[in-house]
Design a protein around this motif. Sequence first.
Motif, PDB file in Angstrom:
ATOM      1  N   UNK A 104     -10.430  13.488  -1.816  1.00  0.00           N
ATOM      2  CA  UNK A 104      -9.184  13.842  -1.154  1.00  0.00           C
ATOM      3  C   UNK A 104      -9.001  15.358  -1.087  1.00  0.00           C
ATOM      4  N   UNK A 105      -9.375  16.050  -2.166  1.00  0.00           N
ATOM      5  CA  UNK A 105      -9.269  17.505  -2.180  1.00  0.00           C
ATOM      6  C   UNK A 105     -10.198  18.139  -1.153  1.00  0.00           C
ATOM      7  N   UNK A 106     -11.396  17.571  -0.999  1.00  0.00           N
ATOM      8  CA  UNK A 106     -12.338  18.087  -0.003  1.00  0.00           C
ATOM      9  C   UNK A 106     -11.781  17.922   1.405  1.00  0.00           C
ATOM     10  N   UNK A 107     -11.126  16.800   1.661  1.00  0.00           N
ATOM     11  CA  UNK A 107     -10.527  16.571   2.979  1.00  0.00           C
ATOM     12  C   UNK A 107      -9.414  17.577   3.255  1.00  0.00           C
ATOM     13  N   UNK A 108      -8.608  17.879   2.224  1.00  0.00           N
ATOM     14  CA  UNK A 108      -7.538  18.865   2.404  1.00  0.00           C
ATOM     15  C   UNK A 108      -8.112  20.248   2.665  1.00  0.00           C
ATOM     16  N   UNK A 109      -9.195  20.591   1.976  1.00  0.00           N
ATOM     17  CA  UNK A 109      -9.838  21.885   2.194  1.00  0.00           C
ATOM     18  C   UNK A 109     -10.362  21.993   3.622  1.00  0.00           C
ATOM     19  N   UNK A 110     -10.825  20.863   4.165  1.00  0.00           N
ATOM     20  CA  UNK A 110     -11.333  20.845   5.545  1.00  0.00           C
ATOM     21  C   UNK A 110     -10.215  20.870   6.578  1.00  0.00           C
ATOM     22  N   UNK A 111      -8.955  20.891   6.121  1.00  0.00           N
ATOM     23  CA  UNK A 111      -7.831  21.031   7.036  1.00  0.00           C
ATOM     24  C   UNK A 111      -7.056  19.770   7.322  1.00  0.00           C
ATOM     25  N   UNK A 112      -7.373  18.669   6.659  1.00  0.00           N
ATOM     26  CA  UNK A 112      -6.652  17.414   6.891  1.00  0.00           C
ATOM     27  C   UNK A 112      -5.274  17.471   6.230  1.00  0.00           C
ATOM     28  N   UNK A 113      -4.260  16.981   6.944  1.00  0.00           N
ATOM     29  CA  UNK A 113      -2.933  16.903   6.340  1.00  0.00           C
ATOM     30  C   UNK A 113      -2.827  15.632   5.499  1.00  0.00           C
ATOM     31  N   UNK A 114      -1.662  15.432   4.881  1.00  0.00           N
ATOM     32  CA  UNK A 114      -1.482  14.312   3.954  1.00  0.00           C
ATOM     33  C   UNK A 114      -1.726  12.967   4.635  1.00  0.00           C
ATOM     34  N   UNK A 115      -1.222  12.799   5.855  1.00  0.00           N
ATOM     35  CA  UNK A 115      -1.356  11.519   6.540  1.00  0.00           C
ATOM     36  C   UNK A 115      -2.803  11.272   6.973  1.00  0.00           C
ATOM     37  N   UNK A 154       0.843  -1.200   0.000  1.00  0.00           N
ATOM     38  CA  UNK A 154       0.000   0.000   0.000  1.00  0.00           C
ATOM     39  C   UNK A 154       0.878   1.250   0.000  1.00  0.00           C
ATOM     40  N   UNK A 155       1.909   1.259   0.834  1.00  0.00           N
ATOM     41  CA  UNK A 155       2.830   2.406   0.871  1.00  0.00           C
ATOM     42  C   UNK A 155       3.511   2.598  -0.478  1.00  0.00           C
ATOM     43  N   UNK A 156       3.935   1.490  -1.095  1.00  0.00           N
ATOM     44  CA  UNK A 156       4.571   1.578  -2.414  1.00  0.00           C
ATOM     45  C   UNK A 156       3.599   2.124  -3.452  1.00  0.00           C
ATOM     46  N   UNK A 157       2.341   1.678  -3.401  1.00  0.00           N
ATOM     47  CA  UNK A 157       1.336   2.146  -4.361  1.00  0.00           C
ATOM     48  C   UNK A 157       1.080   3.634  -4.193  1.00  0.00           C
ATOM     49  N   UNK A 158       1.005   4.102  -2.946  1.00  0.00           N
ATOM     50  CA  UNK A 158       0.808   5.533  -2.697  1.00  0.00           C
ATOM     51  C   UNK A 158       2.000   6.329  -3.223  1.00  0.00           C
ATOM     52  N   UNK A 159       3.205   5.776  -3.051  1.00  0.00           N
ATOM     53  CA  UNK A 159       4.412   6.464  -3.510  1.00  0.00           C
ATOM     54  C   UNK A 159       4.437   6.601  -5.024  1.00  0.00           C
ATOM     55  N   UNK A 169      -4.708  10.112   3.915  1.00  0.00           N
ATOM     56  CA  UNK A 169      -4.417   8.706   3.612  1.00  0.00           C
ATOM     57  C   UNK A 169      -5.166   7.786   4.566  1.00  0.00           C
ATOM     58  N   UNK A 170      -5.141   8.112   5.860  1.00  0.00           N
ATOM     59  CA  UNK A 170      -5.713   7.216   6.867  1.00  0.00           C
ATOM     60  C   UNK A 170      -7.237   7.246   6.884  1.00  0.00           C
ATOM     61  N   UNK A 171      -7.829   8.436   6.726  1.00  0.00           N
ATOM     62  CA  UNK A 171      -9.272   8.568   6.885  1.00  0.00           C
ATOM     63  C   UNK A 171     -10.043   8.567   5.569  1.00  0.00           C
ATOM     64  N   UNK A 172      -9.365   8.769   4.443  1.00  0.00           N
ATOM     65  CA  UNK A 172     -10.051   8.795   3.150  1.00  0.00           C
ATOM     66  C   UNK A 172      -9.558   7.674   2.244  1.00  0.00           C
ATOM     67  N   UNK A 173      -8.241   7.653   1.994  1.00  0.00           N
ATOM     68  CA  UNK A 173      -7.696   6.706   1.021  1.00  0.00           C
ATOM     69  C   UNK A 173      -7.837   5.259   1.473  1.00  0.00           C
ATOM     70  N   UNK A 174      -7.375   4.959   2.686  1.00  0.00           N
ATOM     71  CA  UNK A 174      -7.402   3.577   3.169  1.00  0.00           C
ATOM     72  C   UNK A 174      -8.826   3.022   3.250  1.00  0.00           C
TER      73      UNK A 174
END
Length: 295
Positions: free
Chosen positions: A188-199, A88-93, A202-207
Amino acid sequence: MPLHHKTRRYIFAYAMLLPGIIFLLVFTFYPIIFGLPLAFTNYSALAETQWVGWRNFERAFADADFLHSLKNSLLYVIVVPVIQFVSILMAILVNNNLKGVQFFRVAYFIPVVTSMVAVAIAWKWMFEEKGIVNYILKSVGLIDSNIAYLNNIDTALFAVMFVTVWKGLGYYMMIYLAGLQSIPSELQEAARIDGANRYQVIWHVTIPLLKPFVLLCSLLSVMAAIRVFDEVYVMTGGGPANSSMVTGLYTYNKAFKDFDFGYAAAIGLIVALIVFVFTVLTFKFGKKGGLNYYG
């Protein structure tokens, strides 16, 4: 579209599937169907085959060598979370638009398309006492003297497990990469707009949105781990002192070295039932995770 056009498409589609279906019937389903009654017999290619009922299964659960191989096969399942987490980490990278990312995607996938026998032979050389693994570990100061990894009862199985992880990463990475690219970027963009950082993204949206792919990859990985054969056969042969013996190799030895086909079939059926249990548990866990999103 007229009906006859649809009919022609269906015929063409099934014609394309037919060779694969025949292959599965001959080399997968027929051996399974033939192997079921075989597990209840004392099969002999020369003498008369005798029906022995549940005796082969009773023998299996009283067989210390089989139970040891079964324990090793179940221990082998610990490679599953390792493979899934790292892939999963490799795929995200490699999902990022970075310079040279295509090269890394290909490089990670090369072990997947390489023959397991060739990979196992190469790693067997590297794990030798004077191999490159000891050279690197001594160079960085992690060990003081050479270790015979494949000839040590404490390290042989784990050395083979490392090879399984190394070879499988690229395969599962590509599945997760396909999953990542199917996730709408707007979430993912909506989560960033709401103030979520990259991690947090990943943890709350992507996974959570990757849960169906995690289920698939975990299921495939569990089945492969329990049925592992090639790397063990080539690298250790189940040794030393049966420390790396697994059920796949033990079944092979009973069938094609001892010619005890009935007992080997019974062992295979026991392992198949264990795989079935793991499959049911994996699906149950997957339903709790995030499959409902896909509905």
